[in-house]
Design a protein around this motif. Structure first.
Motif, PDB file in Angstrom:
ATOM      1  N   ASN A 106       0.924  -1.285   0.042  1.00 58.35           N
ATOM      2  CA  ASN A 106       0.005   0.050  -0.134  1.00 58.35           C
ATOM      3  C   ASN A 106       0.870   1.246   0.091  1.00 58.35           C
ATOM      4  O   ASN A 106       1.700   1.273   0.810  1.00 58.35           O
ATOM      5  N   HIS A 107       0.625   2.384  -0.902  1.00 58.52           N
ATOM      6  CA  HIS A 107       1.479   3.350  -0.999  1.00 58.52           C
ATOM      7  C   HIS A 107       1.675   4.155   0.219  1.00 58.52           C
ATOM      8  O   HIS A 107       2.790   4.536   0.435  1.00 58.52           O
ATOM      9  N   LEU A 108       0.517   4.365   0.727  1.00 62.82           N
ATOM     10  CA  LEU A 108       0.303   5.226   2.111  1.00 62.82           C
ATOM     11  C   LEU A 108       1.277   4.413   3.217  1.00 62.82           C
ATOM     12  O   LEU A 108       2.223   5.203   4.049  1.00 62.82           O
ATOM     13  N   GLY A 110       3.670   2.562   2.564  1.00 64.90           N
ATOM     14  CA  GLY A 110       5.169   3.002   2.021  1.00 64.90           C
ATOM     15  C   GLY A 110       5.624   4.160   2.624  1.00 64.90           C
ATOM     16  O   GLY A 110       6.976   4.066   2.903  1.00 64.90           O
ATOM     17  N   HIS A 111       4.900   5.070   2.462  1.00 66.64           N
ATOM     18  CA  HIS A 111       5.248   6.523   2.867  1.00 66.64           C
ATOM     19  C   HIS A 111       5.802   6.100   4.555  1.00 66.64           C
ATOM     20  O   HIS A 111       6.717   6.903   4.698  1.00 66.64           O
ATOM     21  N   ILE A 112       4.950   5.658   5.206  1.00 64.23           N
ATOM     22  CA  ILE A 112       5.538   5.414   6.567  1.00 64.23           C
ATOM     23  C   ILE A 112       6.989   4.839   6.824  1.00 64.23           C
ATOM     24  O   ILE A 112       7.822   5.091   7.617  1.00 64.23           O
ATOM     25  N   VAL A 130       0.409  13.687   4.675  1.00 63.27           N
ATOM     26  CA  VAL A 130       0.268  14.780   3.832  1.00 63.27           C
ATOM     27  C   VAL A 130       0.646  14.573   2.571  1.00 63.27           C
ATOM     28  O   VAL A 130       2.098  14.926   2.328  1.00 63.27           O
ATOM     29  N   SER A 131      -0.203  14.228   1.604  1.00 65.56           N
ATOM     30  CA  SER A 131       0.573  13.977   0.418  1.00 65.56           C
ATOM     31  C   SER A 131      -0.336  14.677  -0.717  1.00 65.56           C
ATOM     32  O   SER A 131      -1.362  15.522  -0.402  1.00 65.56           O
ATOM     33  N   GLY A 132      -0.165  14.459  -2.164  1.00 65.84           N
ATOM     34  CA  GLY A 132      -1.124  15.257  -2.916  1.00 65.84           C
ATOM     35  C   GLY A 132      -2.513  14.609  -3.033  1.00 65.84           C
ATOM     36  O   GLY A 132      -3.434  15.278  -3.399  1.00 65.84           O
ATOM     37  N   SER A 295       8.857  12.550  -0.748  1.00 63.62           N
ATOM     38  CA  SER A 295       7.941  12.267  -2.095  1.00 63.62           C
ATOM     39  C   SER A 295       8.135  11.007  -2.524  1.00 63.62           C
ATOM     40  O   SER A 295       8.837  10.100  -2.227  1.00 63.62           O
ATOM     41  N   ASP A 296       7.367  10.565  -3.709  1.00 65.14           N
ATOM     42  CA  ASP A 296       7.103   9.139  -3.770  1.00 65.14           C
ATOM     43  C   ASP A 296       8.412   8.520  -4.446  1.00 65.14           C
ATOM     44  O   ASP A 296       9.082   9.199  -5.181  1.00 65.14           O
ATOM     45  N   ASN A 297       8.742   7.144  -4.042  1.00 64.14           N
ATOM     46  CA  ASN A 297       9.995   6.867  -4.370  1.00 64.14           C
ATOM     47  C   ASN A 297      10.038   5.390  -4.157  1.00 64.14           C
ATOM     48  O   ASN A 297       9.248   4.879  -3.466  1.00 64.14           O
TER      49      ASN A 297
HETATM   50 ZN    ZN Z   1       3.002   9.437  -2.244  1.00 66.66          ZN
END
Ligand code: ZN
Ligand code: KG4
Length: 333
Positions: A106-108, A110-112, A130-132, A295-297
């Motif tokens: 899950n992308h979110l 992933g951010h964590i 807080v993302s886009g 940011s996304d990576n």
């Molecule tokens: Zn993102």
């Protein structure tokens, strides 16, 4: 090593991470920001087309190391389906060709993991994401169970920066542009109202603030550069005040041991400073990701994949589907 693949929005990225040392052996990202900037936002059809070439370009650079990969972790939700499909298709193709297991990320979540690229996960953890596409506050307990505490009912925090930048006739993404303009502006010049001020509702809302900014811009003379700087500064201050104002309410009912800010907009230094003050006041330790990985990576996806690999969370070729939306409430990290 785990191969991480990210293509949920407008960044194509691959990463290789060692499962034991967490060493980031390879990392590359091709951003499409410049291509979307002329349209003032992400154009899905263009994003889809650019991913198909960019992901393959990056794959060429890891060709000699393909034999060392133990599993493939890929973002399958949430995001633009026409973008997600590129990464998911690459993951499935490599899985078949190299006979490797798949891990859905899950992308979110992933951010964590961008907080823990080279270290073990810290729990319990409060998260401001807080993302886009998202603005939410999560409470993750000792066992990794995620509880949603608050989210935006309309625009996200990052999206409101994108829209304000567009209204001021600047490019995309708006976050870094507004932050830069705000540095030379007077944040007291425009008295925008902080959304939901005085309310007890644990939620966010940025569309009203965006409209206040729009009305202020409509009254401006087009060549009045100083006023644009002042609008950027006043808007950024009000948007961040709204984030902190609601967080204060959340901190009153929940004492966090650890708190964090993740997602593309967590790179905003004004926001970081304001939340640092709040955490300091509440004796909560604040975790932040390196600016490069906010940011996304794919590094964060590979890192989440390492934990998925250790927990044996594999998914079959047929089960791996993409989902444009996702519900993190009750998710197990
Ligand atoms: Zn993102
Ligand atoms: O997480 P991310 O890279 O992509 C999504 O998953 O959406 O977040 C991108 C968002 C954009 O809306 C961008 O304007 C915002 O993050 N952003 C910022 C800053 N840097 C990026 N917003 C405010 N201040 C920044 N410095």
């Amino acid at each position: 090593m785990i191969l991480g693949i990210e293509s949920s929005c407008d960044d194509s990225s691959l990463a290789l991470m060692k499962t034991e040392s967490l060493e980031l052996v390879f990392y590359q990202k091709i951003s499409q920001e410049k291509e979307h900037a002329k349209y003032g936002g992400v154009v899905p059809e263009l994003a889809a087309r650019l991913h198909t070439t960019a992901l393959v370009e990056i794959l060429k650079n890891i060709k000699p190391r393909l034999k060392e990969i133990k599993a493939i972790a890929v973002t399958n939700e949430p995001g633009l389906s026409v973008s997600l499909i590129s990464g998911v298709t690459m993951a499935k193709s490599l899985s078949v060709a190299l006979n490797l297991p798949l891990i859905a990320i899950n992308h979110l979540i992933g951010h964590i993991y961008s907080l823990f690229l080279d270290k073990e996960l810290v729990l319990p953890l409060g998260v401001l994401l807080v993302s886009g596409g998202h603005t939410m506050v999560l409470d993750i307990d000792d066992s990794g169970l995620v509880k949603l505490i608050a989210k935006s009912t309309d625009d996200s925090f990052g999206e409101s920066f994108d829209k304000v930048a567009k209204m001021l006739s600047y490019g995309y993404p708006g976050g870094p542009i507004i932050e830069k303009l705000a540095k030379s502006g007077d944040s007291k010049r425009f008295d925008f109202t902080v959304p939901l001020k005085g309310s007890n509702r644990l939620e966010y809302s940025f569309s009203g603030l965006k409209n206040q900014v729009r009305i202020a811009i409509e009254k401006l003379d087009k060549d009045d550069y100083q006023s644009k700087l002042d609008i950027a500064a006043s808007f950024q201050k009000t948007a961040c005040n709204h984030i902190v104002d609601r967080l204060k309410k959340i901190f009153e009912i929940k004492q966090f041991k650890n708190f964090s800010i993740v997602g593309g907009a967590s790179a905003n230094l004004y926001l970081r400073e304001e939340i640092e003050k709040l955490c300091h006041h509440n004796r909560t330790s604040l975790l932040l990701a390196p600016l490069e990985f906010c940011s996304d990576n794919a590094a964060m996806i590979a890192r989440a994949g390492v934990d998925g690999y250790k927990k044996g969370r594999f998914i079959s070729f047929e089960e791996l589907q993409l989902h444009p939306t996702s519900d993190l409430n009750h998710f197990e990290i």
